[in-house]
Design a protein around this motif. Sequence first.
Motif, short mmCIF file in Angstrom:
data_model
loop_
_atom_site.label_atom_id
_atom_site.label_comp_id
_atom_site.label_asym_id
_atom_site.label_seq_id
_atom_site.Cartn_x
_atom_site.Cartn_y
_atom_site.Cartn_z
N GLU A 74 0.82 -1.21 0.00
CA GLU A 74 0.00 0.00 0.00
C GLU A 74 0.86 1.26 0.00
O GLU A 74 0.45 2.29 -0.53
CB GLU A 74 -0.93 0.01 1.21
N LYS A 75 2.05 1.20 0.56
CA LYS A 75 2.92 2.36 0.64
C LYS A 75 3.85 2.51 -0.56
O LYS A 75 4.57 3.50 -0.67
CB LYS A 75 3.76 2.29 1.93
N MET A 76 3.81 1.54 -1.46
CA MET A 76 4.67 1.62 -2.64
C MET A 76 4.17 2.73 -3.55
O MET A 76 2.96 2.92 -3.73
CB MET A 76 4.66 0.29 -3.41
N PRO A 77 5.10 3.49 -4.12
CA PRO A 77 4.68 4.55 -5.03
C PRO A 77 4.02 3.96 -6.27
O PRO A 77 4.38 2.87 -6.73
CB PRO A 77 5.98 5.27 -5.39
N THR A 78 3.06 4.64 -6.75
CA THR A 78 2.38 4.17 -7.96
C THR A 78 3.06 4.76 -9.18
O THR A 78 3.65 5.83 -9.13
CB THR A 78 0.90 4.60 -7.95
#
Length: 105
Positions: free
Chosen positions: A96-100
Amino acid sequence: MQKAVTDQQGTQWGLWSKPKSFYLLKKTLTDLKIESISIHGLRHTHASVLLYKKISIYYVSERLGHAKIDTTLNYYSHVIKELREEDTRNTLDLFEKMPTVKTFV
């Protein structure tokens, strides 16, 4: 058949007597005003703490002297289940915290 053994201080211990370590642990816990725990309970706590601190199940199994890792996995399944649930939450949180990545069309 031997009915008792005598230690270096001359104390006799029956074959079914509790070992001196039991009495030493009990006295130490009483002196420190810590709730009593059996040596077996202390062993179980020790293994659980190692697992909660992410020490390898293989190492813990070996340390406990289990011939098969299945013994450790079965006996500590409640700890392993909690750790798995934590791993699931951590994995979801990580993704969820990974950059898109923005795509251009």
